[in-house]
Design an enzyme around this catalytic site. Sequence first.
Site: not given
Length: 302
Positions: A183, A278
């Site tokens: 990420e 998220e």
Amino acid sequence: MNRSDFIKSGVLLGGTFLMNKESKADTQFKQSGSPFNLDYAPHEGMFATSAGKDFIDQIKYMHDLGFRSIEDNGMPGRSVEDQKKIGETLAKLGMRMGVFVVPKGGNGANTLAAGKSEHVDIFLKGCRDSIEIAKRVNAKWVTVVPGDYQRNLPIGVQTANVIEALKRGAELLEPHDITMVLEPLSDTPDLFLRYTDQTYEICKAVGSPSCKILYDAYHQQKNEGNLIPLMDMCWSEIGYIQVGDNPGRREPTTGEINYKNVFKWIKQKGYTGIVGMEHGMSKSGVEGEKALVSAYREVDNF
């Protein structure tokens, strides 16, 4: 009818009216509970007002709302018993487990860019621990952040150090059909991994189906913008998607990203993976939960 019977009758009628009213509101909130076009994954706490504090109850409620996956970054911190309960619940409901973060999978204190064996050992232990956790919850993706820059080393050397560490992690995960998703983040300029093309280059170099990109549209809107063209260039290495609107990192429709277009494009690309929610919420309580579901129904309507 005497006074006592009248009062009882009134209470019953009033209760029936309230039940009907609540049922209508609940039905409107759930919007039939049908699945979405994409597989959005809420996390713990998003529906705690309506479902209660127990995560198992929240998962069941998420299913009632039409969601078919969950995320839980903190899964490694849960007891083995709780992990097994979550896995069993997901299996019964036909839901998928999204990402959780590899324990100490790379951070400022043990950055993989440094090339230090002790840092790599911590990362590899996290991968081994993740395999056992993944078995309990039937997880297929785990999040890895390589950590901060090692600024006393040239960038090429740092990149090579990260690649070599990730190759060793992929060797552990690949036999178990688990993919670590890297990420790139926007939280601080000290982070080594920040851009989509940078992550693409690293995944290509690792050359394993167990090393792919976690594309978080919130972070990449901040770091680079140009979301759809850059996703398209790097699509072969994107293994997982997360979202949050910008500014604010809240649900879609609260910021500047045109998520209806983004989601439509993702669907047209044939993406069948999870889209992790998220982000936070623009409102609290039941009103916030309603706004959350309404936002996803809106942007999923393409």
